[in-house]
Design a protein around this motif. Sequence first.
Motif: not given
Length: 425
Positions: A186-191, A354-359, A362-369
Amino acid sequence: MKQADVVGRVLAVSDMHSAYERTAQLLAAFETEVRSNPVPHVIAIDGDIFEHGNVVAVRSGGAVDWAFLRALPAIAPTVFNLGNHDNDLTPDLAEVVDRMEGLGIHVVSTIGDTRTGAGYAEPSTTLPFGRRSLRVVGMATNSLTTYPKASREQLTIPSAPDWARANLADSLAGADLVMVMSHAGVAADRDILPLLPDGGLMIGGHNHLLFQHRQGRSAYVHTGSWTAAYTVAEFLSNGSVMARSLPIALNAPASPALADLIADTLAANLTEEERVILGTSPRALSLGDTGRSVAAGLAKVAGADAGFIGHTTLGTGVPAGPVSRYVFDSIVRFDGKLMLASVPRAQFDSFMAHANQDRPMPLADRSGDFLYASTIAPTVDPVRIVTTDWCATNQREYFGTTDLRFVEAAGLTVKTASAAGLLTP
């Protein structure tokens, strides 16, 4: 949406990791999708079909995975973007690509071969899509430590965003319909997303996430992991792309031939030790709920106030009923030490945000790992946390900081503590 409005459909999956409990069901689902929807189809696999942690996959040479791949081109044109586990069973990635292409699969990648100076595959290809055509571009993660160690000296991999900024426009020049496949996370994909033409489809992988995101008339999707779901993306006559995810149930209709092969392969390759029942799960849990249960178990065993575990340490959700060692190893993929640290409450709260990102988020808040996390002492300050040695070593990626001082929880291991949190004797 009327059927006439659909120009073509993509059936997408990523991060399968030799998850044989649903492989035959996924193949049957693809067959049904194509048979029931008389429009052009493309099957897209965004990396990581193999898994070195699956002893049956290793011992059988990935017989089930290769049988699945062999069946796909007869269903629809198939494209495969290389991930970081696709040479888990065959260390030389060139051999993997040759075998895939020999099955009639189109392979795309930005991974280069240091021995030849050329790429293992071209980064783009054009597939027939009925009266239209679909230009496909594939990019890989450049996180070299996630590839099999024996192969790393043979790999040269650019940063996916850097490669996209330099090459994506040329790769898509003159294209009709567009699909970008990224196994960079995700982090790379945002760019990369700002470079996606309006009305294109972007498929992401590597982070074992499941979501859909709209960008103008485009769709950006992650398709889940461990063969638990697949994504259907439809190119529409109005120039937009719509996408949705569909789960794969354990009891869903299965492709008979592949189901028989899976049963035979398991029977031939599992030892008595791997068939031993470690305990019983009172109920089936989703992957996210499994992660949180494991995190709570780590905390209880280690005497901590909260537990954290990396998302890809886990493979699949725990099933209901007896759990064998083999099944447990597909739930908790990696072992290691447990590590403890004390953190101020405010810092802990930022970790939990920032945990439990299965919920949904917003895409901007997703960190990938990310971390699955659970709190068992919600009001203490400071907070005593426990995590795996992998997450402690890579705390910048998982916790977003480098100032945590961890000490080993003597005598405790990830798998033992996880089993205590998930299973009853």
